[in-house]
Enzyme design. Sequence first.
Site, short mmCIF file in Angstrom:
data_model
loop_
_atom_site.label_atom_id
_atom_site.label_comp_id
_atom_site.label_asym_id
_atom_site.label_seq_id
_atom_site.Cartn_x
_atom_site.Cartn_y
_atom_site.Cartn_z
N GLY A 26 29.28 2.40 29.11
CA GLY A 26 30.58 1.95 28.65
C GLY A 26 30.80 0.48 28.95
N CYS A 27 31.83 -0.08 28.34
CA CYS A 27 32.10 -1.52 28.49
C CYS A 27 32.61 -1.86 29.88
CB CYS A 27 33.07 -1.98 27.41
SG CYS A 27 34.56 -0.98 27.25
N TYR A 28 33.62 -1.16 30.35
CA TYR A 28 34.12 -1.43 31.71
C TYR A 28 33.04 -1.17 32.77
CZ TYR A 28 39.01 -1.75 30.06
OH TYR A 28 40.19 -2.11 29.44
N ALA A 54 30.57 -4.24 32.95
CA ALA A 54 31.12 -5.39 33.67
C ALA A 54 31.23 -5.12 35.16
CB ALA A 54 32.48 -5.76 33.09
#
Length: 346
Positions: A149-151, A154
Site C-alpha cells: 500500500g501507499c502509506y 512511505a
Amino acid sequence: MIKVGIVGSTGYTGAELVRLLTRHPHVELVGLTSRSYVGEHYWRVYPHLKNYTDLQCEELDLPRLVDRADVLFTALPHGHSMDVAREVLSRGKKLVDLGADFRFRDQAVYESWYRVPHTAAELLPRAVYGLPEINREALRGADLVANPGCYPTASILGLAPLLAKGLIDPGEIVIDAKSGVSGAGRGFSLKTHFAETNENFQAYNVGVHRHTPEIEEQLGRLAGRDLTVAFTPHLVPMVRGILATIYTRPAVLPDRDELYELYADYYREEPFVRVLPPGMLPQTKAVAGTNHCDLAVVPDPRTGRVIVLSAIDNLMKGASGQAVQNLNLIFGLDETTGLVFPGLYP
C-alpha cells in the site's frame, strides 16, 4: 518481450501502469480490462495516452487473457484478486496484485480488517511482499507479488534503518501521514468532490485505517518482534503525493550527522530512495510522477525524539511505479528499467 495484461486498467493505478508500460523497452501490453469502458479505445478514456496504445478496453475473459500474457497486474478493489490469482498461478503464469488480498501472512488479520472472507488463503504463504528495499532477493523470480500500500511504503521506508539497527523503542511509533485525493481512486464520492476537498484538510479513518496492520506486520519483521503503531491519515487538497511525518523515541538520541550517515549508508545502493542532507526536508512536489522516496531524519533534543519525514508519489512508488519495479525483479531485469526520469516541476 514480456507480455502483460492489466485487470482493472481504467482506475488511476491502472492508468499509471499503462503510462509506464507503454514506454517500457521489454514489455508488450496484450490486454486491458475494464467493466465500465468495454469496447472503448484506451486513449479515449485517458487522452494523454493517445499515440501510446491502440488497445481497446475489454471485458474480463480470464482464461483468454492468461493465454496471451506472461504476467498479469490486478488493480482491483480488495476481495477481487483471489480467484484471478488462483487461475493465473494454476496456468504457470505470474501475478502482481496492487490490491490488499495477498499482503498478509495471517488470513485472520486480513479478514478482520477488510471484512471479507479470504477465498485463496492457500496462496498466502506463496505471496512475496513487494517492497524491494527490504525484500529484493525474494522478489527475483516470484510468481505472486503483493504490491504494498501507499502509506505502508512511505512509513516502512522511513523507519527501516532505525528499526533494523534497534535504535528506537518499537512500542513508541506515531505516524502522521497526508495524501492527495488520487489515493481514494477514480470513483465518485462526496469525500473527494471538489467543493468538499478544495481548501480543506481532514483526517479520516482515525485508528481504523486498513493500512495499519500492514505497516505493523512489516515493521515487526524488521524489528524482530510484534509491535503496534499509532497511524492517522489525512486528506489534503492536492492530486498526487504522500508526506508521512513519523515520531520515534530512541534509547539514546543520535545527533544530526549520525542520523544522516545511518540513513545514507542504509540506502546507499537503493536507486529510488533519496536521503536528503541535513537542512533539507522532503516535499511531495519533488517526487511527483517519479518512483522516488525522499527521506529526511531530524533529532529533536527538546523532546528526545527522532523525527522522520518520508515523501512519495502515491500512484508511483506507492502503487504502479513500485509494481513495475517488482516486474523488473521478477523477470531478471535491471529494476530501474522504464522508471528512470525526473518528475514534473513546478
